[in-house]
Design an enzyme around this catalytic site. Structure first.
Site, mmCIF file in Angstrom:
data_model
loop_
_atom_site.group_PDB
_atom_site.id
_atom_site.type_symbol
_atom_site.label_atom_id
_atom_site.label_comp_id
_atom_site.label_asym_id
_atom_site.label_seq_id
_atom_site.Cartn_x
_atom_site.Cartn_y
_atom_site.Cartn_z
ATOM 1 C CG ASP A 81 -43.694 -112.084 -0.873
ATOM 2 O OD1 ASP A 81 -44.575 -112.811 -0.161
ATOM 3 O OD2 ASP A 81 -43.353 -111.313 -1.892
ATOM 4 C CE LYS A 83 -54.349 -100.576 -22.106
ATOM 5 N NZ LYS A 83 -53.752 -101.473 -23.208
ATOM 6 C CD1 TRP A 104 -61.314 -96.461 -27.394
ATOM 7 C CD2 TRP A 104 -58.885 -96.659 -26.381
ATOM 8 N NE1 TRP A 104 -60.959 -97.229 -26.022
ATOM 9 C CE2 TRP A 104 -60.284 -97.620 -25.214
ATOM 10 C CE3 TRP A 104 -58.040 -96.510 -25.268
ATOM 11 C CZ2 TRP A 104 -59.749 -97.697 -24.199
ATOM 12 C CZ3 TRP A 104 -57.498 -97.262 -24.078
ATOM 13 C CH2 TRP A 104 -58.574 -97.331 -22.783
ATOM 14 C CD GLU A 147 -42.478 -114.284 2.641
ATOM 15 O OE1 GLU A 147 -42.758 -115.391 2.151
ATOM 16 O OE2 GLU A 147 -42.604 -113.482 1.908
#
Length: 670
Positions: free
Chosen positions: A333, A120, A85, A386
């Site tokens: 959606d 990350k 990290w 939708e």
């Protein structure tokens, strides 16, 4: 020479005042498609971004490329388990078009950059120096102790061999809307594998041939129902691994069940730690800057569909789910919200308002491109919109001036039923309004009809069963406990669902558990309920208990679906009205080969009730909501043959039955 009109204008002359706007819609689509093809050869290749951006293994170079689009960033660094990290030991190099890259060769990193490692990307920008989750990451996990999310390396070699499932041509969809996490009865999270083992057989038994999966894309807040997505390429790890999801889909396919994904491209979370917000230090990388980029009702961010990199991200996402997970299509959606800057709020009552006032043209072009891509990858895949606005051409071909969806959701239908139950006594129901709501759709516009969905099941609202029976469901659902409120509720629950299915569209949708009148609302774990899972589950033991009345509703739902499916009722675009009897609240219509009689009257049961049928002959009852196996009162003989003869004066074929109150009867000519 007379100019050729776009197809949607020919179909609907109401659009003549906006014919130029329809033509411009077609032009914008072709213009954007041409610009993409000029650079990327094809839309299909353009949507391969997930194979280039993100973390991908290069077999020729024998190593991993990690690439990220972050045009305004000052510097990017890759960190994770593989380098303890260290936030600055592995800088990325800026290459072109705002893309950053690093290569990790297999020989050096084979023991540290491995399957399951967490990663990350640290982004140095005007917004500071922050750890972020790679935008194209394919798996995201949450640490149980810190509750923080991280990307995770996930190298999949799932064997799809033998999975050649395709939705059969012209098969009508009976869709079971579902949420994996709350699909089990236990007070906790359900898994993909549990769903495949425990719930798919029930769906198959119930006659549904498709599932619509909610909450697939990773979302940091479970209570968002999956609609506040942060990581678009990552199937949520709450329910298991990507392989577990693929196993579920393969299992469904082996049972003849299509799998439709509820995909969220209408907005995304504001979260900086988990999502795309301020990724390169600006608020305008993926989104419209400033207030235009914020959805005022959903507290979320709105994509800038005018940016090539943004639509490449979203189109690549569409292709990824189709190709890598074998989904059979999508329910998009929030389409109404996407297409208008006002998000569909307010009255749209003229063609000019549909095409000129607050229209987000870039979003419409994106949706056209998405539909073209879907059907080029899998011609049999389905796309469902939708949309509550009623945008003309939504489910019409792009070349005709449409947006290219296969279906639109009939969102006005569940709203109508709830309004009717809330505001009107039974004797006040207007049968002409009921007919209008079910049939109010343009020819050629395929509609998914549904009486209720997950929206009505959430805390703050009520399902149809709860509106009809409320607290009496807690005390009077035993089979030997007659109760007027429950009797009424069961009768109308059956009638409303059959009426919706038989008249409302060319496909049908039911939310998990509603088929048997699930008594509880949905309340996800939150601080206000002490993070309880008690209401975020489905109580299957209720329907399987022979001593309870829930079985009656399930029995009827299965018989109803089977009847409509077996007699291909939905092949006919509309029902044909045969009789509207306001006095007796009775509606008679035919669709396909069947005749439907609905008596919504609270008390009127009429012996020897006469009504018109399409042709003379002998008719048999093939479905009767008053049957004892459906919790009815067995007032109608299903053994009788009902002869229809020509009326002496009007020349129509006439049939007579005992027309009992709060009953739906379906007849077939022998």
């Amino acid at each position: 020479m007379k100019q050729k009109q776009p197809g949607i204008v020919k179909t609907d002359p109401w659009l003549l005042p906006v014919i130029h706007d329809v033509e411009q819609r077609i032009f914008r689509f072709h213009s954007k498609l041409e610009s993409i093809e000029n650079v990327h050869d094809s839309l299909n290749k353009f949507a391969d971004a997930y194979k280039y951006l993100g973390i991908n293994y290069d077999h020729k170079a024998r190593g991993w490329h990690y690439r990220e689009w972050a045009p305004a960033a000052h510097q990017l660094y890759l960190a994770g388990d593989f380098n303890n990290w260290d936030p600055r030991s592995h800088p990325l190099k800026r290459i072109e078009n705002g893309i950053w890259e690093i290569f990790l060769d297999f020989k050096t990193y084979k023991d540290s950059f491995v399957h399951g490692s967490k990663v990350k990307v640290w982004v140095e920008s005007s917004n500071g120096f922050l750890p972020r989750i790679p935008a194209y990451i394919k798996r995201v996990v949450q640490d149980e102790d810190t509750r923080n999310f991280s990307g995770q390396l996930w190298f999949s070699d799932f064997d799809w061999q033998g999975d050649s499932f395709r939705i059969p041509k012209d098969e009508k969809l009976f869709i079971y809307e579902c949420h994996v996490g709350m699909a089990q009865e236990k007070e906790g999270l359900g898994t993909y594998l549990e769903f495949a083992e425990n719930i798919l057989p029930w769906i198959k038994q119930s006659g549904y041939n498709a599932i619509q999966m909610m909450a697939v894309q990773e979302h940091p807040y479970y209570g968002s129902f999956g609609y506040h997505v942060a990581n678009f390429f990552a199937p949520t790890s709450r329910f298991g691994t990507p392989e577990d999801l693929k196993s579920l889909i393969r299992r469904a396919h082996s049972m003849g069940i299509a799998v439709i994904m509820d995909i969220v491209h209408s907005h995304t979370v504001k979260n900086v730690n988990e999502g795309l917000n301020m990724f390169d230090g600006t608020d305008s990388q993926y989104f419209h800057p400033g207030t235009r980029g914020i959805h005022p009702d959903w507290d979320s961010l709105l994509f800038d569909y005018g940016k090539t990199e943004v639509i490449q991200f979203l189109l690549s996402n569409v292709k990824y789910w189709l190709k890598e997970f074998h989904f059979d299509g999508f329910r998009f959606d929030g389409v109404g919200s996407m297409m208008y800057f006002h998000h569909g709020n307010g009255l749209i009552d003229s063609p000019e308002k549909y095409f000129r006032e607050g229209v987000e043209w870039d979003a419409i072009t994106y949706l056209q491109l998405a539909n073209k891509l879907i059907h080029s990858i899998n011609p049999g895949a389905v796309s469902i919109a939708e949309d509550v606005t009623g945008m003309p051409g939504l489910a019409a071909a792009i070349k005709e001036g449409g947006i290219g969806f296969d279906y639109r959701l009939g969102m006005g239908i569940p709203d109508f039923w709830i309004k009717l139950l809330k505001e009107h006594k039974d004797e006040e129901w207007n049968i002409h309004e009921m007919w209008h709501v079910m049939t109010n759709r343009l020819p050629g516009v395929k509609t998914v009809a549904y009486a209720e969905s997950h929206d009505q099941a959430l805390v703050g609202d009520k399902t149809l069963a709860f509106w009809l029976m409320d607290q009496e469901m807690y005390w009077h659902m035993h089979v030997n406990d007659p109760h007027l409120v429950v009797d009424r509720g069961i009768a109308l629950h059956k009638m409303i669902r059959l009426f919706t299915l038989a008249l409302g569209g060319q496909a049908y949708l039911n939310f998990m558990g509603n088929e048997f009148g699930h008594p509880e609302w949905i309340d996800f774990p939150r601080e206000g309920n002490s993070w309880s899972y008690y209401y975020a589950r489905r109580q299957w033991s209720l329907v399987h208990n022979p001593e309870l009345k829930y079985k009656f509703l399930a029995n009827f739902d299965q018989a109803m679906v089977s009847t409509i499916k077996n007699y291909k009722v939905l092949d006919d675009e509309y029902g044909t009205q045969l009789q509207m009897d306001e006095l007796n609240k009775t509606i008679v219509f035919s669709r396909g080969k069947l005749v439907f009689v609905f008596n919504f009257h609270p008390t009127a049961s009429i012996p020897d009730y006469a009504f018109r049928v399409p042709e003379p002959g002998n008719y048999k009852i093939i479905l009767n909501s008053d049957s004892g196996i459906f919790g009815g009162h067995n007032r109608i003989s299903e053994a009788l043959v009902y002869p229809a003869t020509l009326h002496k004066t009007n020349g129509f074929a006439e049939l007579r039955i005992y027309n009992t109150n709060r009953t739906a009867v379906v007849l077939l000519k022998e």
